[in-house]
Design a protein around this motif. Structure first.
Motif, PDB file in Angstrom:
ATOM      1  N   MET A   1      16.979  19.276  45.940  1.00 57.53           N
ATOM      2  CA  MET A   1      16.004  20.046  45.165  1.00 57.53           C
ATOM      3  C   MET A   1      16.286  21.538  45.330  1.00 57.53           C
ATOM      4  O   MET A   1      16.179  22.076  46.446  1.00 57.53           O
ATOM      5  N   PRO A   2      16.648  22.241  44.281  1.00 59.46           N
ATOM      6  CA  PRO A   2      16.925  23.674  44.394  1.00 59.46           C
ATOM      7  C   PRO A   2      15.644  24.476  44.572  1.00 59.46           C
ATOM      8  O   PRO A   2      14.620  24.164  43.953  1.00 59.46           O
ATOM      9  N   ALA A   3      15.695  25.471  45.447  1.00 63.06           N
ATOM     10  CA  ALA A   3      14.528  26.336  45.650  1.00 63.06           C
ATOM     11  C   ALA A   3      14.348  27.241  44.442  1.00 63.06           C
ATOM     12  O   ALA A   3      15.316  27.584  43.755  1.00 63.06           O
ATOM     13  N   SER A   4      13.109  27.599  44.171  1.00 64.65           N
ATOM     14  CA  SER A   4      12.847  28.490  43.034  1.00 64.65           C
ATOM     15  C   SER A   4      13.378  29.882  43.342  1.00 64.65           C
ATOM     16  O   SER A   4      13.450  30.316  44.491  1.00 64.65           O
ATOM     17  N   LYS A   5      13.748  30.601  42.297  1.00 65.36           N
ATOM     18  CA  LYS A   5      14.197  31.977  42.452  1.00 65.36           C
ATOM     19  C   LYS A   5      13.008  32.867  42.832  1.00 65.36           C
ATOM     20  O   LYS A   5      11.850  32.499  42.650  1.00 65.36           O
ATOM     21  N   VAL A   6      13.320  34.035  43.346  1.00 65.92           N
ATOM     22  CA  VAL A   6      12.292  35.017  43.701  1.00 65.92           C
ATOM     23  C   VAL A   6      12.205  36.043  42.576  1.00 65.92           C
ATOM     24  O   VAL A   6      13.233  36.558  42.133  1.00 65.92           O
ATOM     25  N   THR A  70       0.094  24.316  49.546  1.00 66.79           N
ATOM     26  CA  THR A  70       1.357  23.622  49.806  1.00 66.79           C
ATOM     27  C   THR A  70       2.424  24.672  50.075  1.00 66.79           C
ATOM     28  O   THR A  70       2.225  25.866  49.814  1.00 66.79           O
ATOM     29  N   SER A  71       3.551  24.220  50.541  1.00 65.39           N
ATOM     30  CA  SER A  71       4.669  25.126  50.775  1.00 65.39           C
ATOM     31  C   SER A  71       5.170  25.709  49.453  1.00 65.39           C
ATOM     32  O   SER A  71       5.184  25.032  48.424  1.00 65.39           O
ATOM     33  N   ARG A  72       5.563  26.968  49.488  1.00 74.55           N
ATOM     34  CA  ARG A  72       6.124  27.590  48.279  1.00 74.55           C
ATOM     35  C   ARG A  72       7.424  26.913  47.872  1.00 74.55           C
ATOM     36  O   ARG A  72       7.770  26.899  46.685  1.00 74.55           O
ATOM     37  N   ASP A  73       8.115  26.336  48.830  1.00 76.14           N
ATOM     38  CA  ASP A  73       9.392  25.678  48.513  1.00 76.14           C
ATOM     39  C   ASP A  73       9.205  24.542  47.520  1.00 76.14           C
ATOM     40  O   ASP A  73      10.119  24.219  46.744  1.00 76.14           O
ATOM     41  N   HIS A  79       7.888  28.512  40.114  1.00 74.97           N
ATOM     42  CA  HIS A  79       8.792  28.549  38.954  1.00 74.97           C
ATOM     43  C   HIS A  79       8.077  29.164  37.756  1.00 74.97           C
ATOM     44  O   HIS A  79       8.690  29.899  36.965  1.00 74.97           O
ATOM     45  N   ALA A  80       6.781  28.879  37.613  1.00 73.05           N
ATOM     46  CA  ALA A  80       6.035  29.381  36.453  1.00 73.05           C
ATOM     47  C   ALA A  80       5.990  30.906  36.418  1.00 73.05           C
ATOM     48  O   ALA A  80       6.054  31.512  35.344  1.00 73.05           O
ATOM     49  N   ILE A  81       5.901  31.565  37.585  1.00 75.15           N
ATOM     50  CA  ILE A  81       5.752  33.026  37.597  1.00 75.15           C
ATOM     51  C   ILE A  81       7.048  33.755  37.291  1.00 75.15           C
ATOM     52  O   ILE A  81       7.048  34.969  37.120  1.00 75.15           O
TER      53      ILE A  81
END
Length: 402
Positions: A1-6, A70-73, A79-81
């Motif tokens: 599962m790829p982490a979301s970008k910042v 929940t964890s941000r991961d 992803h929505a933001i």
């Protein structure tokens, strides 16, 4: 599962979120009503107002979910933001490369369908999202998407109001502090000014008594004038302080009482002479309000009716009644009246009618301004009508407390 970008503005975004001071606050019906509506309109079992913190997503409001964060991961909202202008809609997270193997898709009640509208500050910084979730594949129709956007705007307005309220509280605290300092300063200045005036009054009396045989009538007149001017200045300083730091503004002295009982106390304080007739209200109505403020209003208005009356017998009629949401009072006297051109400005600070009172003194133009401030502090209005040489009638209202 790829982490979301910042997000590229992550530092500013987190600063805006922290400044809200909303994380980990208690449940709020205003937010809960929105998630209830979102879930109902989109026909989903879960709806959340999610705020994306540095390492977690925290739910300000939740419908159909027990977890508070929940964890941000694992966060879908993270992803929505990334695109704060559009709804992120995921029909089936198990088939989306961004969410494959996401632990939230493997729960007993998994996150399969997701649709989230980003929540932004006035400057466009994304703080989180208003989202709806289903445990099976789903899709929103256009009407549901439009409704979700509108509900998101309502959340943004609530967040903006929170900022405005916080700023107002900060401003109020600052003003309270500065007003305290000003009152302390005014008290010191008042003392420093009134002490020399007291010395002048005392000295003039001593000179007049001790050197009475050596001072002619003209000299004695000068001493009387000096004393009279000093007393007038001392009274002026006292009234200025009363105007700006009236205790009725700061003390919540709300009580139940009958109007005639209050008026009888005011009359006793004013030490009414025999050539005066004061008619109390026929309706001795029960009142709930700040008794200190109302008493001060009547002291000033009745006091003026006594001081500025040129008739052999002073007659003052007071009426009290109840109208929708307010108490209404009228004070009618048979005094010298007020010129029409001066009625519009009579409540302005330092505005004087110009008449001397019964002691030969000219008013300072402070009392009626103070009365108006007191009436406004009780959520009421005040007005006056008058016929020069005949009468004056002041009418004021105060709001009924529930």
């Amino acid at each position: 599962m790829p982490a979301s970008k910042v997000p590229h503005n992550e530092i500013e975004r987190l600063q805006a979120l922290i400044s809200l001071k909303i994380l980990d606050t208690a449940e709020d019906d205003d937010y809960d009503n929105i998630t209830e509506l979102a879930s109902f309109i989109c026909n989903t079992p879960v709806s959340l107002i999610s705020l994306v913190d540095k390492e977690r997503q925290w739910f300000k409001s939740k419908k159909g979910m027990t977890a508070c964060e929940t964890s941000r991961d694992y966060s879908f909202c993270a992803h929505a933001i990334l695109d704060p202008t559009e709804i992120l809609e995921v029909a089936d997270a198990r088939l989306d490369p961004r969410f494959i193997d996401n632990p939230l898709t493997e729960l007993d009640e998994p996150v399969i369908f997701y649709a989230g509208i980003p929540l932004r500050t006035e400057n466009g910084l994304p703080l989180g999202s208003l989202c709806v979730i289903d445990h099976k594949p789903n899709a929103l129709n256009q009407g549901q998407r439009d409704a979700l956007k509108r509900l998101g705007k309502q959340v943004e307005r609530l967040l903006l109001l929170r900022i405005m309220n916080r700023d107002l509280i900060s401003t109020k605290d600052s003003l309270k502090k500065h007003n305290g300092l000003l009152k302390e300063f005014a008290s010191i200045v008042s003392h420093d000014l009134k002490m020399p005036l007291a010395n002048l009054i005392l000295t003039s009396d001593i000179i007049k008594k001790k050197y009475n045989d050596f001072i002619d009538d003209t000299g004695k007149g000068y001493l009387d004038y000096l004393k009279k001017s000093s007393l007038s200045m001392s009274d002026y300083i006292t009234k200025i302080l009363e105007h700006y730091e009236c205790i009725a503004y700061d003390v919540d002295d709300t009580q139940n009482f009958q109007i005639n009982e209050l008026l009888e106390g005011v009359i006793d304080l004013l030490n009414i002479k025999d050539n005066c007739e004061i008619n109390l209200p026929e309706n001795n109505i029960d009142i709930l309000c700040n008794i200190t403020a109302l008493k001060q209003i009547f002291i000033n208005l009745i006091g003026n009716s006594l001081k500025y009356n040129d008739k052999e017998r002073t007659i003052i009629k007071i009426k009290a009644s109840e109208i929708e949401g307010f108490y209404e009072f009228k004070i009618h006297d048979n005094g010298r009246g007020i010129e029409k051109e001066k009625l519009k400005t009579i409540f302005e600070l330092f505005t004087i009618v110009g008449h001397l009172d019964n002691n030969g003194e000219k008013g300072h133009g402070i009392g009626l301004s103070t009365v108006q401030k007191l009436v406004h502090s009780l959520s009421g209005e005040i007005s006056v009508i008058s016929d020069l040489g005949s009468y004056s009638e002041f009418t004021f209202t105060i709001a009924k407390l529930k």
